[in-house]
Motif scaffolding. Sequence first.
Motif, PDB file in Angstrom:
ATOM      1  N   SER A 527       0.846  -1.201   0.000  1.00  0.00           N
ATOM      2  CA  SER A 527       0.000   0.000   0.000  1.00  0.00           C
ATOM      3  C   SER A 527       0.883   1.254   0.000  1.00  0.00           C
ATOM      4  O   SER A 527       2.094   1.176   0.219  1.00  0.00           O
ATOM      5  CB  SER A 527      -0.912   0.008   1.228  1.00  0.00           C
ATOM      6  OG  SER A 527      -0.142   0.095   2.419  1.00  0.00           O
ATOM      7  N   PRO A 566      -4.666   0.979  -2.165  1.00  0.00           N
ATOM      8  CA  PRO A 566      -4.664   0.860  -0.699  1.00  0.00           C
ATOM      9  C   PRO A 566      -3.693   1.856  -0.062  1.00  0.00           C
ATOM     10  O   PRO A 566      -2.595   2.095  -0.580  1.00  0.00           O
ATOM     11  CB  PRO A 566      -4.216  -0.586  -0.463  1.00  0.00           C
ATOM     12  CG  PRO A 566      -4.665  -1.305  -1.691  1.00  0.00           C
ATOM     13  CD  PRO A 566      -4.486  -0.334  -2.824  1.00  0.00           C
ATOM     14  N   ARG A 567      -4.136   2.431   1.050  1.00  0.00           N
ATOM     15  CA  ARG A 567      -3.339   3.454   1.748  1.00  0.00           C
ATOM     16  C   ARG A 567      -3.122   3.050   3.202  1.00  0.00           C
ATOM     17  O   ARG A 567      -4.052   2.579   3.866  1.00  0.00           O
ATOM     18  CB  ARG A 567      -4.087   4.799   1.775  1.00  0.00           C
ATOM     19  CG  ARG A 567      -4.333   5.441   0.427  1.00  0.00           C
ATOM     20  CD  ARG A 567      -3.122   6.239  -0.007  1.00  0.00           C
ATOM     21  NE  ARG A 567      -3.416   7.020  -1.184  1.00  0.00           N
ATOM     22  CZ  ARG A 567      -3.546   8.351  -1.195  1.00  0.00           C
ATOM     23  NH1 ARG A 567      -3.426   9.042  -0.093  1.00  0.00           N
ATOM     24  NH2 ARG A 567      -3.776   8.978  -2.324  1.00  0.00           N
ATOM     25  N   LYS A 605      -8.580  -1.516   2.431  1.00  0.00           N
ATOM     26  CA  LYS A 605      -8.005  -0.488   1.543  1.00  0.00           C
ATOM     27  C   LYS A 605      -7.466   0.715   2.314  1.00  0.00           C
ATOM     28  O   LYS A 605      -6.658   1.486   1.779  1.00  0.00           O
ATOM     29  CB  LYS A 605      -9.051  -0.034   0.523  1.00  0.00           C
ATOM     30  CG  LYS A 605      -9.307  -1.070  -0.570  1.00  0.00           C
ATOM     31  CD  LYS A 605     -10.231  -0.536  -1.641  1.00  0.00           C
ATOM     32  CE  LYS A 605     -10.391  -1.551  -2.773  1.00  0.00           C
ATOM     33  NZ  LYS A 605     -11.341  -1.090  -3.798  1.00  0.00           N
TER      34      LYS A 605
END
Length: 797
Positions: A527, A566-567, A605
């Motif tokens: 991510s 995704p973070r 996510k």
Amino acid sequence: MKEKLFHEKGKTIAEATEKDLFYVLTDIVNEQIIPVWENTKKIYKNKKLKQMYYLSIEYLIGRLIKSNLSNCGMLTATNEALKNLGFDPEKVYAEEDDAGLGNGGLGRLAAGFLDTLASLHYPGHGFGIRYRFGLFDQRIIQGNQVELPDDWLNEPYPWEVRKEEEAVTIQFRGTVHMFRRGDGSLEFKYEHTDKVLAVPYDIPIVGYGNEVVNTLRLWSAEPYYDIGDSVTLAHSKFLHYLDHHHDIEQISGFLYPDDSSFEGKVLRLKQQYFLVSATIQNIIQDYKKHYRMPIRKLPKKVVIQINDTHPSLAIPEMMRILMDEEGLGWDEAWDLTTRIFAYTNHTIMSEALEKWPIDLFKQLLPRIYMIVEEINERFCKGLWLDHPELRDKIPEMAIISYGQIHMARLAIVGSFSVNGVAEIHTEILKKQVMKHFYTISKEKFNNKTNGITHRRWLLQANPRLATLITEIIGNKWKMQPKQLIGLLRYSGDQEILDRFDHVKHENKKALARFIFDQTGIVVDDRSIFDVHIKRIHEYKRQLLNIFHIIYLYNELKENPNLDLTPRTFIFAGKAAPNYHLAKEVIKLINTVASIVNNDGRIRGKLKVIFLENYNVSLAEKIIPAADVSEQISTASKEASGTGNMKLMMNGAVTIGTMDGANIEIHDLVGNENMFIFGLTADEVLNYYKNGGYNARDIYNTDERVRDVLEQLNSGEFGEHVIEFKDIYYNILYHNDPYFVLKDFEPYLEAHEHVEQAYRNRYQWLKMSVTNIAHSGKFSSDQTIQKYVNVIWKIHRL
């Protein structure tokens, strides 16, 4: 190591702990350092070099074991030896506590400057306070910041050397008597003062790969005694000490004692005078002992840099010693003083430009108050006579004004140089905050943009990246950081970019493991690692970041199939213990994290991580793994920033406002290699001056803003409906003082650009490498050279 372990600890390797190995190692390193340290002092004495003394209330030196091993050329061998003995080197090094001598950028800058001075062979030393306890140990309990004592001296600190024989006496309170000598000059005697002993503890500052070891001297407050006291008097003093030892030890007890009470203010002022009086006495004694020159030649051999306003009392203390102890008249003492001191300003925020009530100051420091009053009288008289156009501005410039003593004004008047720490910051000082002083003393003002120690933040903190850089462009960048620009030649080479990508991913995997060990939360190492690490403060706008996260969470709840990379949002930072709103922001971040991280609908996510107890060692783990660097302060508020430089140097791409050193980063890398958004400093200052901003207008017209604020207001992110009402009311009823809502839409748009850029892997890697290539400009090697050339005028060993 085996031999020392047996002789000093009586243990075999099989019986040894990591802590045993740590102390054995420090003994071995000290055996290398101490002879060089003594030799450096001898050379300074024999060559009679001019020396620079750095006065700072903070030194955020972090752990010294790895930097000392690295600077002595022993790190690689030590790593191998520890592994051969069956130990994990990182676990052994982690046995060292971060020294509790600082909190934020001010202290890290001071520590970095000392490191760089030694590495560049310059005679420069630091003076500070040996705090028994650091700021505090931060724990997050049920989302709240809880402060525990930072007991960093609980075990022996292996790098310090106590120098009891060089202790000096500090005097508080008492009465001052003035006499006229036969020649007409004045003499001052002090009676019934409270005396405190300042005992020095010296820490070696080891230059990189050279034979230079400078000194950080820290003062510890201890009970005063006189070797000539009679037994009866000594006993009487001991009884007095039993009654007052707590008050004495408090002087060097805590970094930044709470000054919300009268007693707290007294303690802070005591601390500041304790630091400067001990230091100035020490400097004068050394000068007389080693140089054997008349006191009138002092500026030829001594220059003193005041790091922010806290040590400004060094100026009247120098005057006191020159007049009361060295017998100089006022004019001569003032001429010498104003050729010795230089002042670095670190802020334009009025609450950080210290002021002291006259009554408190006069009672605690009666002789110093007399001197400050005289400095003020002469300065104001000079304004009246020489600058009639500024007569109505005298109350805004006077050192003593409206019942208070203004320390920044004292520092400006008593110094030959005044510098800001980024180009925009210096311009704001000249045109706004210190405009009238600039009008009358243009020659004093200059800019010295902050810098960072690239050897620590690349070689030590990110060895994978440092090794790769050396393989690509060679070794010279370690002592010539501008050589990093050579990486630009490879910013389009996909094979090289793949290697940078591999290094970043390995660092992200290491941080992901650390996050799991600390929090039990699994994060996706593929991510985007979006990092916001700094003091928690309204102007640094962690609130803007968390509002954006809430917005993304709302979007994902509505559409779990949203095409979003995704973070992982990573926060770290401490809030001042009595700063209610900042502590509320920490609670909000942690509350949002607990909801977002456990909501299966969003399919992992988004993850939000708050890592507790931010310090240098934690920064060294986070920074090498960062993809995105959050530098989103309200424009005009951040003097410089150094976190932005460290993250840039480690390949993170900045999202930020045109504030502090972000502007200079932008000048180097351009729009295409960072993400700029939001109000400019001029626009912010115009709103403050002329009004015209209404937060409610944005609330009423932007549904995204309204949703986020109503979620706060309704209690959706709290156990109680009132949980985050203070944040809600501060935004809407205090008209959003740091323009969070105004910059919300531009911030969202900037993050959309981040999203798009990250999807193009080679575009992102090119941006990352371009940032690393240009980061050499922000090495403190460059900064120190500018201080040396323009301000200090000192020479290499």
